[in-house]
Write an enzyme that holds these catalytic residues in place. Structure first.
Site, mmCIF file in Angstrom:
data_model
loop_
_atom_site.group_PDB
_atom_site.id
_atom_site.type_symbol
_atom_site.label_atom_id
_atom_site.label_comp_id
_atom_site.label_asym_id
_atom_site.label_seq_id
_atom_site.Cartn_x
_atom_site.Cartn_y
_atom_site.Cartn_z
ATOM 1 N N TYR A 33 25.626 10.403 -6.088
ATOM 2 C CA TYR A 33 24.552 10.786 -5.174
ATOM 3 C C TYR A 33 25.002 11.910 -4.259
ATOM 4 C CZ TYR A 33 26.612 8.314 -1.145
ATOM 5 O OH TYR A 33 27.422 7.922 -0.110
ATOM 6 N N ARG A 52 29.275 19.835 -5.332
ATOM 7 C CA ARG A 52 29.971 18.533 -5.309
ATOM 8 C C ARG A 52 29.288 17.551 -6.258
ATOM 9 N NH1 ARG A 52 30.734 15.603 0.379
ATOM 10 N NH2 ARG A 52 28.501 15.289 0.121
ATOM 11 N N ARG A 100 22.579 -3.645 -21.629
ATOM 12 C CA ARG A 100 23.810 -3.839 -20.859
ATOM 13 C C ARG A 100 25.049 -3.867 -21.762
ATOM 14 N NH1 ARG A 100 27.311 -7.054 -18.022
ATOM 15 N NH2 ARG A 100 27.431 -6.515 -15.812
ATOM 16 N N HIS A 102 29.286 -2.353 -21.055
ATOM 17 C CA HIS A 102 30.118 -1.566 -20.140
ATOM 18 C C HIS A 102 30.340 -0.135 -20.651
ATOM 19 C CE1 HIS A 102 30.810 -5.449 -18.365
ATOM 20 N NE2 HIS A 102 31.586 -4.935 -17.429
ATOM 21 N N LYS A 147 31.585 11.083 -5.445
ATOM 22 C CA LYS A 147 30.564 10.500 -4.559
ATOM 23 C C LYS A 147 29.714 9.522 -5.370
ATOM 24 C CE LYS A 147 27.544 11.908 -0.750
ATOM 25 N NZ LYS A 147 28.070 10.978 0.246
ATOM 26 N N GLU A 180 39.479 7.902 5.958
ATOM 27 C CA GLU A 180 38.211 8.486 6.442
ATOM 28 C C GLU A 180 37.352 7.339 6.953
ATOM 29 O OE1 GLU A 180 35.917 10.139 3.123
ATOM 30 O OE2 GLU A 180 36.769 8.629 1.806
ATOM 31 N N LEU A 205 36.581 11.487 0.334
ATOM 32 C CA LEU A 205 35.504 12.361 -0.132
ATOM 33 C C LEU A 205 35.673 13.706 0.567
ATOM 34 C CD1 LEU A 205 32.801 12.371 -1.799
ATOM 35 C CD2 LEU A 205 31.689 12.301 0.428
HETATM 36 N N1 PMP Z 1 33.332 10.299 3.495
HETATM 37 C C1 PMP Z 1 32.460 9.402 2.994
HETATM 38 C C2 PMP Z 1 33.013 8.147 2.389
HETATM 39 C C3 PMP Z 1 31.087 9.630 3.046
HETATM 40 O O1 PMP Z 1 30.215 8.750 2.527
HETATM 41 C C4 PMP Z 1 30.616 10.818 3.668
HETATM 42 C C5 PMP Z 1 29.138 11.079 3.775
HETATM 43 N N2 PMP Z 1 28.589 11.471 2.587
HETATM 44 C C6 PMP Z 1 31.548 11.722 4.176
HETATM 45 C C7 PMP Z 1 32.901 11.442 4.078
HETATM 46 C C8 PMP Z 1 31.108 13.022 4.819
HETATM 47 O O2 PMP Z 1 30.698 13.922 3.835
HETATM 48 P P1 PMP Z 1 29.577 15.015 4.154
HETATM 49 O O3 PMP Z 1 30.079 15.819 5.287
HETATM 50 O O4 PMP Z 1 29.479 15.798 2.898
HETATM 51 O O5 PMP Z 1 28.337 14.263 4.487
#
Ligand code: PMP
Length: 288
Positions: A33, A52, A100, A102, A147, A180, A205
């Site tokens: 996403y 991304r 279904r 995997h 993501k 993070e 991310l």
């Molecule tokens: N880390 C994670 C785990 C996130 O879900 C997000 C939000 N998408 C971010 C960092 C920040 O990324 P962005 O600045 O692209 O929203």
């Protein structure tokens, strides 16, 4: 006004839009996403988000089945139909529905969902006053650079935060380093004024906002280091903040029970926030 969602080629009333029960996102969390901010009716940094998205798909052996131009027109249309001035646009691409199993289906047809909703401008109160974050174990898999819609550890961490009245949970790895937040990137400014955030690798991310803030900080002449920092370092920092598409730059004034410095948003954070809010008005940030 009722909301409109885009689902697999059709614009539908949000309340009655659905994907199949055998969609692989439902069965396995098999999808990716993106979240894109809308400011003044304009989409911010779409190219970086589409880059991304394409990368996340590639890493999961899902080449984009919808051309970028068509995707962008769809995203714009969803924003327009929902009359979003300030808000957020969500894009989800899954490996589609299949009996279904995997293993990947042999000829997958991806599901594509685009929704949008209004939200308080990220430039509001939280960003001015700062927030409290908790720290909690990072229970996620080893490819946080993708993501993925598989967000259960993030959900559990954020729920922990919500239960204690915190805005965000900072995730801590086995070595005591902050990777993070559950939905944002984590930053500190140490006592020398150095801006520090986790290096870009599979452990985090690569936030679009993170990337922009790195550029902005360096252009402004700040000392910036991309490296791990511990919870102890964060609690002892001069300033702390977080960045994300949905909240831009938000000062962190307390981590667990520790108040950061004097408990007020720091000057470096305020400057970065201010420069970011200016920058997103520039044509290079905004989609046409
Ligand atoms: N880390 C994670 C785990 C996130 O879900 C997000 C939000 N998408 C971010 C960092 C920040 O990324 P962005 O600045 O692209 O929203």
């Amino acid at each position: 006004m009722s909301r409109i969602a885009y689902v697999n080629g059709r614009f539908l009333p949000h309340n009655s839009s659905a994907i199949h029960i055998e969609d692989r996102a439902m069965q396995f969390g098999d999808g990716v996403y993106e979240v894109i901010a809308v400011v003044g009716g304009k989409l911010i940094d779409v190219e970086l988000h589409y880059d991304r998205l394409a990368r996340s798909l590639r890493e999961l052996n899902m080449e984009m089945q919808i051309p970028r131009v068509a995707l962008h027109l769809t995203v714009q249309e969803v924003v327009r139909r929902n009359r979003i001035g300030e808000g957020i646009c969500y894009l989800q691409i899954t490996r589609g529905s299949a009996p279904r199993n995997h293993a990947f289906p042999s000829d997958p047809r991806h599901s594509v969902v685009v929704t949008a909703r209004r939200s308080q401008p990220a430039s509001g109160r939280v960003g001015r006053l700062g927030v409290y974050v908790i720290t909690t174990a990072d229970l996620r898999w080893q490819r946080r650079d993708i993501k993925s819609v598989s967000l259960l550890p993030n959900v559990l961490a954020k729920q922990n935060a919500a239960e204690t009245g915190a805005f965000e949970a900072w995730l801590v790895d086995k070595n005591g380093a902050v990777t993070e937040g559950s939905h944002s990137n984590a930053w500190i400014v140490n006592r020398d004024g150095t801006v520090i955030t986790h290096q870009e690798d599979v452990d985090i991310l690569s936030g679009v906002t993170r990337r922009r803030i790195l550029e902005i900080a360096r252009t402004d002449g700040m000392e910036v280091v991309e490296r791990e920092f511990t919870v102890g370092e964060a609690k002892d920092a001069q300033e702390a903040f977080l960045t994300s598409t949905s909240s831009f730059v938000v000062p962190v004034t307390r981590i667990d029970d520790t108040v950061i410095a004097d408990g007020c948003p720091g000057s470096v954070t305020k400057r970065l926030r201010c420069l970011y809010l200016e920058a997103i008005k520039q044509p290079s940030f905004v989609s046409v």
